[in-house]
Motif scaffolding. Structure first.
Motif, PDB file in Angstrom:
ATOM      1  N   ALA A  29      -5.122   2.833  -8.694  1.00  0.00           N
ATOM      2  CA  ALA A  29      -5.361   3.311  -7.332  1.00  0.00           C
ATOM      3  C   ALA A  29      -6.853   3.472  -7.042  1.00  0.00           C
ATOM      4  O   ALA A  29      -7.300   3.281  -5.903  1.00  0.00           O
ATOM      5  CB  ALA A  29      -4.640   4.642  -7.115  1.00  0.00           C
ATOM      6  N   HIS A  36      -6.920  -4.674 -11.115  1.00  0.00           N
ATOM      7  CA  HIS A  36      -5.781  -3.941 -10.566  1.00  0.00           C
ATOM      8  C   HIS A  36      -4.465  -4.557 -11.045  1.00  0.00           C
ATOM      9  O   HIS A  36      -3.537  -3.846 -11.464  1.00  0.00           O
ATOM     10  CB  HIS A  36      -5.864  -3.961  -9.038  1.00  0.00           C
ATOM     11  N   ASN A  60      -1.720  -2.785 -13.810  1.00  0.00           N
ATOM     12  CA  ASN A  60      -0.321  -2.586 -13.449  1.00  0.00           C
ATOM     13  C   ASN A  60       0.621  -3.401 -14.331  1.00  0.00           C
ATOM     14  O   ASN A  60       1.750  -2.970 -14.598  1.00  0.00           O
ATOM     15  CB  ASN A  60      -0.109  -2.944 -11.974  1.00  0.00           C
ATOM     16  N   VAL A  82      -8.700   0.501  -5.337  1.00  0.00           N
ATOM     17  CA  VAL A  82      -8.327   0.058  -3.986  1.00  0.00           C
ATOM     18  C   VAL A  82      -9.536  -0.058  -3.056  1.00  0.00           C
ATOM     19  O   VAL A  82      -9.656  -1.058  -2.320  1.00  0.00           O
ATOM     20  CB  VAL A  82      -7.256   0.988  -3.399  1.00  0.00           C
ATOM     21  N   TRP A 128      -1.721   4.535 -13.470  1.00  0.00           N
ATOM     22  CA  TRP A 128      -1.469   4.676 -12.031  1.00  0.00           C
ATOM     23  C   TRP A 128      -2.744   5.108 -11.303  1.00  0.00           C
ATOM     24  O   TRP A 128      -3.107   4.541 -10.272  1.00  0.00           O
ATOM     25  CB  TRP A 128      -0.370   5.704 -11.784  1.00  0.00           C
ATOM     26  N   LEU A 177       1.998   6.592  -6.975  1.00  0.00           N
ATOM     27  CA  LEU A 177       0.911   7.448  -7.447  1.00  0.00           C
ATOM     28  C   LEU A 177       1.259   8.919  -7.269  1.00  0.00           C
ATOM     29  O   LEU A 177       1.126   9.718  -8.209  1.00  0.00           O
ATOM     30  CB  LEU A 177      -0.374   7.117  -6.691  1.00  0.00           C
ATOM     31  N   PHE A 220       0.831  -1.202   0.000  1.00  0.00           N
ATOM     32  CA  PHE A 220       0.000   0.000   0.000  1.00  0.00           C
ATOM     33  C   PHE A 220       0.869   1.257   0.000  1.00  0.00           C
ATOM     34  O   PHE A 220       0.594   2.217  -0.731  1.00  0.00           O
ATOM     35  CB  PHE A 220      -0.928  -0.013   1.215  1.00  0.00           C
ATOM     36  N   GLY A 224       2.635   1.706  -3.386  1.00  0.00           N
ATOM     37  CA  GLY A 224       1.688   2.176  -4.386  1.00  0.00           C
ATOM     38  C   GLY A 224       1.349   3.643  -4.219  1.00  0.00           C
ATOM     39  O   GLY A 224       1.194   4.380  -5.208  1.00  0.00           O
ATOM     40  N   SER A 225       1.240   4.095  -2.980  1.00  0.00           N
ATOM     41  CA  SER A 225       0.961   5.512  -2.721  1.00  0.00           C
ATOM     42  C   SER A 225       2.109   6.393  -3.194  1.00  0.00           C
ATOM     43  O   SER A 225       1.894   7.476  -3.756  1.00  0.00           O
ATOM     44  CB  SER A 225       0.707   5.734  -1.229  1.00  0.00           C
TER      45      SER A 225
END
Length: 270
Positions: free
Chosen positions: A221, A238, A242, A224, A217, A180, A173, A176-177
């Motif tokens: 997101a 998802h 990716n 999620v 991206w 982004l 997580f 990924g943040s």
């Protein structure tokens, strides 16, 4: 254009036909010269102010094209100093190359977290296949060697414990943040930096692939919340988005290398 021409025809110091000419004495004294000079300066100042007031509109029309001239908007020629130099131009390729490997790392973390979930599902399915332990007529369980299914359950249970120790859910997580936030920022920065160096953008494979990566991206997101609710379709989508993102990244590398060569060719340090 007409307003500009009217300014060219405009006399900066127009003659006032109603203004009487000052008499020039044949034998001016020192006092008369001083008065004559003061009077002329007052008349000159009055006529100049009057001319500038009447020329305010043509002056505005003349200066407006300089603000609207596209040549003045071109961001080349040293107006931005170091922002046009090689140092800032190399920030984008270096950061995006790092993001490519970081994307692979984030994908690995996500896959490991998926294994945590799928392993538990597999354990639950295997438990349904376990046969009840035999018992004696008195109801005492008979000791027997574990069945292959039970051995598999033990193996998967141990693997899942080790996976849980890796905290893959939180790490995936967080990665990924970061992708982004910083990825979107760096994608836009790349286009801005190109404009700073050249005064324009270059529509082509590299630009379009970069835009697609940025959109992927954001789209990944956006899934999620549904993934956190257990939506398996969102989870699979998802992963697919990716995976496509990584393929675009790989396809974009050759064009990015060409641009880096051009940066070294047409820019200077710093």
């Amino acid at each position: 254009m007409a307003a500009t021409l009217s300014l060219l025809k405009l006399s900066i110091l127009p003659q006032n036909p109603h203004q009487p000419k000052l008499p020039i004495p044949c034998n001016p004294t020192k006092l008369n010269v001083s008065k004559d000079s003061t009077t002329k300066q007052q008349i000159l100042s009055h006529d100049t102010i009057h001319a500038l007031k009447s020329a305010s509109l043509p002056l505005t029309a003349l200066t407006l094209p300089f603000f609207l001239d596209p040549k003045n908007a071109v961001a080349v020629g040293g107006e931005f100093g170091i922002l046009e130099g090689r140092t800032f131009a190399l920030i984008h390729p270096i950061v995006m190359a790092s993001f490519f490997f970081y994307t692979l790392w984030a994908g690995y973390l996500g896959w490991q977290w998926r294994r945590v979930r799928t392993t538990q599902n597999e354990i639950n399915d295997l438990k349904k296949q376990v046969k009840p332990a035999p018992v004696t007529p008195e109801g005492v369980p008979v000791e027997a060697a574990p069945s292959p299914v039970e051995l598999k359950i033990q193996q998967l249970t141990e693997e899942r414990k080790n996976l849980l120790k890796g905290s893959y859910k939180d790490r995936h997580f967080n990665s990924g943040s970061i992708l982004l936030g910083f990825g979107v920022f760096e994608s836009i920065f790349g286009g801005v930096n190109t404009w700073l160096r050249t005064g324009k953008l270059f529509p082509g494979p590299h630009l379009f692939a970069g835009a697609a990566i940025t959109v992927l991206w954001a789209a990944a997101a956006a899934l999620v919340p549904a993934m956190q609710k257990g939506n398996e379709t969102a989870r699979n989508l998802h992963i697919a988005l990716n995976a496509l993102n990584v393929l675009l990244f790989v396809w974009q590398i050759p064009t990015g290398i060409d641009i880096v060569f051009k940066v070294f060719e047409f820019t200077n340090w710093p």
